[in-house]
Design an enzyme around this catalytic site. Structure first.
Site, PDB file in Angstrom:
ATOM      1  N   ALA A  14     -13.195  58.582 -41.168  1.00 58.13           N
ATOM      2  CA  ALA A  14     -14.461  59.022 -40.989  1.00 58.13           C
ATOM      3  C   ALA A  14     -14.831  59.090 -39.671  1.00 58.13           C
ATOM      4  O   ALA A  14     -15.942  59.275 -39.135  1.00 58.13           O
ATOM      5  CB  ALA A  14     -15.413  58.538 -41.734  1.00 58.13           C
ATOM      6  N   SER A  15     -14.131  58.404 -38.740  1.00 59.26           N
ATOM      7  CA  SER A  15     -14.418  58.191 -37.331  1.00 59.26           C
ATOM      8  C   SER A  15     -14.441  59.525 -36.564  1.00 59.26           C
ATOM      9  O   SER A  15     -14.997  59.697 -35.475  1.00 59.26           O
ATOM     10  CB  SER A  15     -13.745  57.124 -36.558  1.00 59.26           C
ATOM     11  N   ARG A  16     -13.598  60.594 -36.914  1.00 58.07           N
ATOM     12  CA  ARG A  16     -13.525  61.766 -36.227  1.00 58.07           C
ATOM     13  C   ARG A  16     -13.140  62.843 -37.081  1.00 58.07           C
ATOM     14  O   ARG A  16     -13.284  62.794 -38.389  1.00 58.07           O
ATOM     15  CB  ARG A  16     -12.224  61.713 -35.397  1.00 58.07           C
ATOM     16  N   VAL A  64      -5.538  52.178 -43.519  1.00 62.42           N
ATOM     17  CA  VAL A  64      -5.164  52.722 -44.947  1.00 62.42           C
ATOM     18  C   VAL A  64      -3.715  52.209 -45.179  1.00 62.42           C
ATOM     19  O   VAL A  64      -3.521  52.066 -46.493  1.00 62.42           O
ATOM     20  CB  VAL A  64      -5.360  54.223 -45.211  1.00 62.42           C
ATOM     21  N   ASN A  90      -9.230  60.868 -46.771  1.00 63.59           N
ATOM     22  CA  ASN A  90      -9.166  62.011 -45.595  1.00 63.59           C
ATOM     23  C   ASN A  90      -8.388  61.577 -44.686  1.00 63.59           C
ATOM     24  O   ASN A  90      -7.688  62.334 -44.019  1.00 63.59           O
ATOM     25  CB  ASN A  90     -10.674  62.262 -45.413  1.00 63.59           C
ATOM     26  N   TYR A 155       4.899  65.750 -43.065  1.00 63.87           N
ATOM     27  CA  TYR A 155       3.679  66.052 -43.534  1.00 63.87           C
ATOM     28  C   TYR A 155       3.403  66.666 -44.822  1.00 63.87           C
ATOM     29  O   TYR A 155       2.893  66.536 -45.530  1.00 63.87           O
ATOM     30  CB  TYR A 155       3.191  66.715 -42.279  1.00 63.87           C
ATOM     31  N   ALA A 157       5.768  66.915 -47.215  1.00 64.28           N
ATOM     32  CA  ALA A 157       6.084  65.866 -48.144  1.00 64.28           C
ATOM     33  C   ALA A 157       5.039  64.793 -48.756  1.00 64.28           C
ATOM     34  O   ALA A 157       4.833  64.680 -49.987  1.00 64.28           O
ATOM     35  CB  ALA A 157       7.517  65.140 -47.830  1.00 64.28           C
TER      36      ALA A 157
END
Ligand code: NAP
Length: 248
Positions: A14-16, A64, A90, A155, A157
């Site tokens: 959520a930082s960008r 994460v 996200n 990406y 995959a």
């Protein structure tokens, strides 16, 4: 109007970019939002923006890809909230390279963040939602999972894996009234696109029927809808927000 008042949300990355737009949109619809990312300074900015607009948010800095850190911070968020109603996976990265040049590090970094990351977060966050017998999970995938992209085998995959995991969890969690959906953006105007050479970007834009990039807010509005009770009968779906790119 989408009303999320009384609901608690965790948004990763959520930082960008898209995640920041999702966090601010959920907050302006009334949700209390835990904002995740690794850059604590940027997270402070997002939280300050939300609070400055009268919303409720706090930073939840963790990587994460690191299971123990994710578990610890998510448990702290759930304790702070008393419940968890909305989870948005996200956070994501790219490490593009043509397949035969792709290093093991590039492969693994993308799988670790974009696929194992959501797994780590879900392992810690799904239990309280299942226990309270309600919740909405939105996983942010990509059009690349569906149509592929040269230089993005890692990406594609990871995102195709995320799609498959989401559909399986939608079936597992439905009996407990926890919905799982996927939003699959096309080209969105964020830092992530800065890694693309200008000519490659122009080439892909030519193939987008709407002939422009998406704004992060155009992804966030669908996420907010899926998070809300208005979408109470929607689960196990993959929604493209791609200006028509994947139409074929
Ligand atoms: P972005 O501007 O590069 O932002 C990525 C976000 O993810 C940042 O907040 C970053 O925070 C966070 N992040 C990255 N690795 C992390 C980790 N290990 N742990 C926690 N947070 C992490 O990218 P974006 O364009 O907004 O992308 C958001 C999502 O949309 C991604 O999943 C991406 O794959 C997907 N998507 C983007 C596009 C596009 O065209 N932009 C298209 C399709 C799909 P920190 O830097 O603070 O860690």
């Amino acid at each position: 109007m989408i009303d999320l008042s009384g609901k608690s949300a965790l948004v990763t990355g959520a930082s960008r970019g898209i995640g920041r737009a999702i966090a601010t949109t959920l907050a302006s619809a009334g949700a209390r939002v835990a904002c995740n990312g690794r850059n604590e300074e940027l997270l402070r900015e997002v939280v300050d923006e939300i609070q400055g607009n009268g919303g409720d948010a706090f930073p939840a800095p963790f990587d994460v890809a690191e299971e123990d850190a994710a578990k610890e911070l998510i448990q702290a968020c759930v304790t702070e909230f008393g419940s968890l109603d909305i989870l948005v996976n996200n956070a994501g990265i790219t490490r593009d390279n043509l397949f035969l040049r792709m290093t093991r590090e590039q492969w693994q970094a993308v799988i670790n963040t974009n696929l194992t990351g959501p797994y780590n977060v879900l392992r810690a966050a799904a239990r309280p939602m299942l226990r309270q017998r309600s919740g909405s999970i939105v996983n942010v995938s990509s059009v690349t999972a569906r149509i592929g992209n040269a230089g993005q085998a890692n990406y594609a995959a990871a995102k195709a894996g995320l799609n498959g995991m989401s559909l399986s969890l939608a079936r597992e969690f439905a009996p407990r009234n926890v919905r799982v959906n996927v939003v699959a953006p096309g080209l969105v105007d964020t830092d992530m696109l800065a890694a693309l050479p200008e000519n490659a970007l122009q080439e892909i834009l030519e193939r987008v029927p709407l002939k422009r990039l998406a704004k992060p807010a155009e992804i966030a509005s669908l996420v907010a809808f899926l998070a809300s009770d208005l979408a109470g009968y929607i689960t196990g779906q993959i929604f493209a927000v791609d200006g028509g790119l994947a139409m074929g």
